[in-house]
Design a protein around this motif. Structure first.
Motif, short mmCIF file in Angstrom:
data_model
loop_
_atom_site.label_atom_id
_atom_site.label_comp_id
_atom_site.label_asym_id
_atom_site.label_seq_id
_atom_site.Cartn_x
_atom_site.Cartn_y
_atom_site.Cartn_z
N VAL A 197 -51.25 96.31 77.60
CA VAL A 197 -51.39 97.44 76.69
C VAL A 197 -50.63 97.15 75.40
N GLY A 237 -51.95 94.92 72.47
CA GLY A 237 -52.75 95.55 71.42
C GLY A 237 -51.95 95.86 70.17
N ASN A 238 -50.63 95.93 70.27
CA ASN A 238 -49.75 96.19 69.12
C ASN A 238 -49.39 94.92 68.36
N PRO A 256 -55.91 95.68 69.44
CA PRO A 256 -56.53 96.26 70.62
C PRO A 256 -57.92 95.69 70.92
N LEU A 298 -55.23 101.88 77.78
CA LEU A 298 -55.63 101.36 76.47
C LEU A 298 -56.28 102.45 75.62
N LYS A 312 -53.80 105.01 74.34
CA LYS A 312 -52.96 104.50 73.25
C LYS A 312 -53.76 104.19 71.98
N TYR A 313 -54.95 103.59 72.12
CA TYR A 313 -55.68 103.08 70.95
C TYR A 313 -56.97 103.83 70.63
N ASN A 315 -61.69 98.80 67.22
CA ASN A 315 -61.32 98.39 68.57
C ASN A 315 -62.48 97.78 69.35
#
Length: 195
Positions: free
Chosen positions: A74, A77-78, A83, A113, A116-117, A123
């Motif tokens: 997860v 993705g940062n 992501p 995921l 969060k995104y 994405n």
């Protein structure tokens, strides 16, 4: 790092996996904003070799391994990978998954995921793709797989709204009722959606 990671992420000893996760985070952090460091394409190629092993570990028998690997993916993705890199790899891996724990691991990872995104265009993940995956799992004979799919559908509904309902064709009524309860509960707990 990536060849070593590919081997060590398969190790049976959880502490070896945890050390490799820590090393991998440090290597990726070192590459952030380092114009003279490792070429991002080289790192992406190497990381692409490790991702299938990491995704396999999201269904590991050891809960600690599952949780830490899932959290690592997860957070990936940062990084400069973004992501879309993680979503792409998860969707590719999902097509090959057979074991109950791995199916659940992928569903849990996908839910986290999305929380969060979200479903942002950059994405490269659509609610239709997620629903195709989730509906297959909603029809699965194993109750754990169905529960994970319900949680994935719940976050998808929360982010995308009632348009997901058109994908629920062929799902048992009892499963749909549990899904509806889950959506109501989640929606009440999270009043404003974060897209």
């Amino acid at each position: 790092h990536c060849i070593l990671g590919e081997r060590l992420f398969n190790d049976k000893n959880p502490s070896v996996v945890f050390k490799m996760l820590s090393l991998s985070k440090k290597v990726i952090d070192l590459c952030k904003g380092n114009n003279e460091g490792i070429n991002v394409d080289i790192l992406t190629g190497g990381l692409s070799r490790m991702i299938p092993t990491l995704l396999t570990r999201t269904g590991d028998n050891n809960r600690n391994v599952r949780d830490k690997v899932t959290a690592y993916l997860v957070e990936l993705g940062n990084t400069s990978f973004g992501p879309s890199f993680v979503f792409k790899n998860v969707m590719e891996y999902e097509k090959t998954v057979k074991s109950i724990k791995s199916i659940c691991g992928v569903s849990i990872l996908m839910k986290l995921l999305l929380e969060k995104y979200g479903f942002k265009k950059e994405n490269n993940v659509s609610y239709k793709t997620v629903m195709t995956m989730a509906v297959a799992d909603l029809k699965h004979a194993n109750p754990d797989v169905r529960t994970c799919a319900i949680n994935l559908c719940t976050i998808t509904y929360y982010k995308q709204g009632p348009k997901i309902e058109q994908h629920l064709v062929g799902v048992k009524l009892s499963t749909l009722q549990v899904l509806q309860e889950s959506i109501l509960k989640y929606t009440n707990e999270h009043k404003t959606p974060k897209m």
